[in-house]
Motif scaffolding. Structure first.
Motif, mmCIF file in Angstrom:
data_model
loop_
_atom_site.group_PDB
_atom_site.id
_atom_site.type_symbol
_atom_site.label_atom_id
_atom_site.label_comp_id
_atom_site.label_asym_id
_atom_site.label_seq_id
_atom_site.Cartn_x
_atom_site.Cartn_y
_atom_site.Cartn_z
ATOM 1 N N GLU A 62 1.392 -1.575 -0.316
ATOM 2 C CA GLU A 62 -0.196 0.095 -0.144
ATOM 3 C C GLU A 62 0.616 1.336 0.110
ATOM 4 O O GLU A 62 0.398 2.617 -0.212
ATOM 5 C CB GLU A 62 -0.826 0.214 1.272
ATOM 6 C CG GLU A 62 -1.920 -1.677 0.847
ATOM 7 C CD GLU A 62 -1.405 -2.354 1.413
ATOM 8 O OE1 GLU A 62 -0.940 -2.527 2.487
ATOM 9 O OE2 GLU A 62 -3.016 -3.393 1.096
ATOM 10 N N ASP A 63 2.245 0.817 0.920
ATOM 11 C CA ASP A 63 3.099 2.129 1.033
ATOM 12 C C ASP A 63 3.717 2.582 -0.234
ATOM 13 O O ASP A 63 4.840 3.710 -0.595
ATOM 14 C CB ASP A 63 3.595 2.360 1.906
ATOM 15 C CG ASP A 63 2.974 2.035 3.186
ATOM 16 O OD1 ASP A 63 1.689 3.133 3.101
ATOM 17 O OD2 ASP A 63 3.499 2.168 4.115
ATOM 18 N N ILE A 64 3.570 1.543 -1.605
ATOM 19 C CA ILE A 64 4.829 2.310 -2.869
ATOM 20 C C ILE A 64 3.867 2.709 -3.847
ATOM 21 O O ILE A 64 2.646 2.622 -3.797
ATOM 22 C CB ILE A 64 4.578 0.460 -3.353
ATOM 23 C CG1 ILE A 64 5.736 -0.199 -2.810
ATOM 24 C CG2 ILE A 64 5.345 0.308 -4.881
ATOM 25 C CD1 ILE A 64 5.955 -1.692 -2.603
ATOM 26 N N PRO A 65 4.791 4.239 -4.383
ATOM 27 C CA PRO A 65 3.465 4.782 -4.843
ATOM 28 C C PRO A 65 4.116 3.922 -6.109
ATOM 29 O O PRO A 65 4.304 3.635 -6.653
ATOM 30 C CB PRO A 65 5.075 5.302 -5.218
ATOM 31 C CG PRO A 65 6.487 5.972 -4.313
ATOM 32 C CD PRO A 65 6.006 3.855 -3.657
ATOM 33 N N ALA A 66 2.956 4.971 -6.901
ATOM 34 C CA ALA A 66 3.073 4.594 -9.045
ATOM 35 C C ALA A 66 3.856 5.329 -9.442
ATOM 36 O O ALA A 66 4.635 6.502 -9.207
ATOM 37 C CB ALA A 66 1.699 5.137 -9.248
ATOM 38 N N GLY A 67 3.815 4.547 -10.898
ATOM 39 C CA GLY A 67 4.750 5.300 -11.279
ATOM 40 C C GLY A 67 6.788 5.151 -11.427
ATOM 41 O O GLY A 67 6.768 4.418 -10.894
ATOM 42 N N PHE A 68 6.941 6.072 -11.806
ATOM 43 C CA PHE A 68 8.959 6.170 -11.576
ATOM 44 C C PHE A 68 9.394 5.828 -10.183
ATOM 45 O O PHE A 68 10.377 5.222 -9.697
ATOM 46 C CB PHE A 68 9.701 7.274 -11.666
ATOM 47 C CG PHE A 68 9.571 6.886 -13.971
ATOM 48 C CD1 PHE A 68 10.659 6.015 -14.298
ATOM 49 C CD2 PHE A 68 8.624 7.838 -14.581
ATOM 50 C CE1 PHE A 68 10.229 5.823 -16.246
ATOM 51 C CE2 PHE A 68 8.540 7.419 -15.793
ATOM 52 C CZ PHE A 68 9.501 6.427 -16.355
ATOM 53 N N ALA A 69 8.852 6.427 -9.019
ATOM 54 C CA ALA A 69 9.003 6.362 -7.954
ATOM 55 C C ALA A 69 9.340 5.321 -7.810
ATOM 56 O O ALA A 69 9.495 5.273 -5.917
ATOM 57 C CB ALA A 69 7.819 7.422 -7.142
ATOM 58 N N ALA A 70 8.199 4.207 -8.175
ATOM 59 C CA ALA A 70 8.137 2.851 -7.039
ATOM 60 C C ALA A 70 9.116 1.961 -7.502
ATOM 61 O O ALA A 70 9.794 1.362 -6.673
ATOM 62 C CB ALA A 70 7.174 1.180 -8.206
#
Length: 205
Positions: A91-99
């Motif tokens: 749940e705390d993993i961001p979307a896109g390149f930020a992941a």
């Protein structure tokens, strides 16, 4: 890059082969191949297949289809995670390149095994099974399953029982969806880097 080069050999929507309305089309043996469709017909502005080498054309088509399949998965995955959908524990993993910088080591290991398995299974293994693919991208590899005492193709979904027109239509649909997905995932990545992804997507993470 390889997918864009492959796509340039035949780019447009599906169904009917384009008429040979130019000297280039009239001279090419690929004007009626899947992907040479209206409105552009057979379109090879870089002359990649100008020599009429069928083996080279099939290799580029193979690359295009494979890149298209990966891109379709990428678009679905990108939009799903951007909408906030996560596996339990992520749940705390961001979307896109930020992941990329937020993935724990165990996830990297799982992804590595998954990619390896997909690469081994989803490929032309005709040299192993002695099965000649029906077309570039046919990864059935002659697999069979016994149903009610009858041997039938495994994961074939009745493909061999369909008409040639039906097969051509489905192959054209896949090819064009793959082309759109390649442009789609490229566009999503570019807009994310530009910082205006929220302006083109109706939902946010």
């Amino acid at each position: 890059v390889a997918s864009l080069i492959a796509g340039s050999a035949a780019f447009a929507p599906a169904a009917r082969p384009a008429s040979a309305s130019s000297a280039l089309q009239a001279a090419s043996p690929f004007t009626e191949e899947i992907g040479a469709q209206l409105p552009l017909g057979y379109w090879d502005p870089l002359g990649i297949c100008a020599d009429g080498d069928k083996e080279n054309f099939d290799r580029l088509r193979y690359v295009e289809i494979k890149h298209g399949r990966v891109a379709m998965l990428a678009v679905v995955g990108y939009l799903t995670t951007y909408a906030g959908v996560r596996f339990p524990g992520a749940e705390d993993i961001p979307a896109g390149f930020a992941a990329w910088g937020a993935l724990p080591l165990n996830v990297w290991v799982q992804m590595g095994f998954t990619w390896s398995a997909m690469e081994m299974i989803n490929r032309d293994a005709s040299e192993v099974h002695g099965y000649k693919p029906e077309f570039p991208g046919d990864f059935r590899n002659g697999s069979k399953i016994n149903l009610d005492g009858k041997e039938k193709p495994f994961l074939d979904f009745g493909w061999d029982e369909q008409s040639e027109e039906w097969k051509r239509s489905k192959r054209s649909i896949e090819l064009n969806n793959g082309r759109a997905a390649q442009m789609g995932i490229l566009g999503l990545m570019v807009h994310e880097q530009m910082g205006n992804l929220d302006a083109i997507l109706p939902f946010s993470h």
